[in-house]
Enzyme design. Structure first.
Site, PDB file in Angstrom:
ATOM      1  N   CYS A 288     -10.245 -13.236  -5.108  1.00 12.14           N
ATOM      2  CA  CYS A 288      -9.272 -13.083  -4.025  1.00 12.14           C
ATOM      3  C   CYS A 288      -8.493 -11.785  -4.192  1.00 12.14           C
ATOM      4  O   CYS A 288      -7.545 -11.717  -4.994  1.00 12.14           O
ATOM      5  CB  CYS A 288      -8.320 -14.277  -3.989  1.00 12.14           C
ATOM      6  SG  CYS A 288      -7.101 -14.186  -2.660  1.00 12.14           S
TER       7      CYS A 288
ATOM      8  N   CYS B  98      -4.806 -11.996  -3.269  1.00  8.33           N
ATOM      9  CA  CYS B  98      -4.014 -12.741  -4.255  1.00  8.33           C
ATOM     10  C   CYS B  98      -3.690 -11.879  -5.471  1.00  8.33           C
ATOM     11  O   CYS B  98      -2.563 -11.903  -5.978  1.00  8.33           O
ATOM     12  CB  CYS B  98      -4.767 -13.981  -4.728  1.00  8.33           C
ATOM     13  SG  CYS B  98      -5.295 -15.115  -3.432  1.00  8.33           S
ATOM     14  N   ASP B  99      -4.671 -11.124  -5.953  1.00  6.54           N
ATOM     15  CA  ASP B  99      -4.548 -10.497  -7.267  1.00  6.54           C
ATOM     16  C   ASP B  99      -4.597  -8.975  -7.279  1.00  6.54           C
ATOM     17  O   ASP B  99      -4.373  -8.364  -8.329  1.00  6.54           O
ATOM     18  CB  ASP B  99      -5.664 -11.028  -8.179  1.00  6.54           C
ATOM     19  CG  ASP B  99      -5.585 -12.536  -8.364  1.00  6.54           C
ATOM     20  OD1 ASP B  99      -4.463 -13.062  -8.392  1.00  6.54           O
ATOM     21  OD2 ASP B  99      -6.644 -13.182  -8.460  1.00  6.54           O
TER      22      ASP B  99
END
Length: 312
Positions: free
Chosen positions: A133, A136-137
């Site tokens: 992701c 997300c990261d």
């Protein structure tokens, strides 16, 4: 054992639905699989979930949501849902270790599992440099060299997004042709931060005590192995919605995601609702999953109220 509502899944969608239904005094039963909390339990720090300005660890956020649901009366049971019978109401669930249970409404929040490569050291380093992701990261890799594995539109999108943070992003794909649409390929190729490593098949994730250090690949053009240095490896080969236990009793799209009616969480069977990534192949964020969980709970509550009016 009969229930007014059962929720399958304990990611942000399922837990939010549990909070809403429990506060409505409907005492939902929540079935959590062997990995409670969903994909967020494999994420380290989350900085884009509202209400946590300093960020919060994925497992901690899931624990807080569960405690909140329990506070209002939601009950939890850990076990596999082997099969469901949605042919008539009350719906019947066959739950491993608990037998058959019935429910007037069912909320399916089983999520979608990211597809990984299945190579050595990959699973051990999820959250330590291996991710599925970018949104997300990606923030955690400012000015670092990254690898994106994949050749479809998702891989191109992930690579483009990661160039906002990374010093360089290399797209690794096992063939010399990409599956991505031409427009997505053109965008990626025109980005000066994106480099290409085609005809390379990932063999092994390399890491030390600090996390990922690189990727070993097989170059089919030369027949030799190569070492590619990287601080992060983003696997972008798609997601698999967790719907096999439904045995096609609900309407699914071509990729296996549950189809919901526009503007609601209603599925093709009245009384069955879907929320989170199991019905969302586009956004796949914790906050959008939580929002759809609230919608599913409200839709379920209205359905239960309609049943009670009929029986009065």
């Amino acid at each position: 054992m009969h229930n007014k509502s059962i929720i399958i899944g304990t990611g942000p969608a399922g837990l939010t639905a549990a909070i809403y239904l429990a506060r409505a005094n409907l005492n939902p039963l929540v079935i959590e699989g062997p990995e409670p909390g969903g994909q967020l339990t494999t994420t380290t720090e989350i900085e884009n979930y509202p209400g946590f300005p300093e960020g919060i660890q994925g497992p901690e956020l899931m624990d807080k949501l569960k405690i909140q649901a329990e506070r209002f009366g939601a009950e939890f049971y850990t076990g596999w849902v082997n099969k469901v019978d949605l042919s008539k109401r009350p719906f019947i669930l066959d739950i491993e270790g608990k037998g058959k249970m019935t429910t007037e409404t069912l909320i399916i929040s089983t999520g979608a599992s990211a597809k990984y490569l299945g190579i050595p050291n990959e699973q051990e380093n999820i959250g330590r440099g291996v991710s599925a992701c970018a949104t997300c990261d990606g923030f955690f890799f400012k000015n670092r060299e990254l690898i994106v594995v994949g050749g479809g539109d998702t891989a191109m999108e992930e690579a483009q997004f990661l160039t906002k943070f990374a010093s360089k992003v290399t797209i690794v794909h096992r063939r010399d042709e990409l599956r991505a649409s031409k427009i997505m390929q053109d965008r990626a190729r025109s980005n000066p931060k994106i480099e290409w490593a085609l005809n390379r098949s990932p063999l092994e994730v390399m890491a030390d005590e600090h996390g990922v250090t690189g990727l070993n690949v097989y170059n089919s053009s030369t027949g030799e192995q190569e070492w590619m240095s990287a601080h992060g490896i983003f696997v972008a080969i798609g997601h698999r919605p967790n719907t096999t236990f439904l045995e096609n009793q609900l309407l699914l799209d071509d990729h296996g995601y549950i189809v919901t009616k526009p503007g609601s969480t209603e599925t093709s069977i009245p009384g069955v609702f879907a929320s989170g990534d199991v019905q969302d192949s586009i956004y796949r964020q914790a906050i959008t999953a939580a929002g759809s969980g609230a919608m599913a709970a409200m839709d379920s509550e209205k359905f239960i109220e309609s049943l009670q009016r009929v029986h009065v």
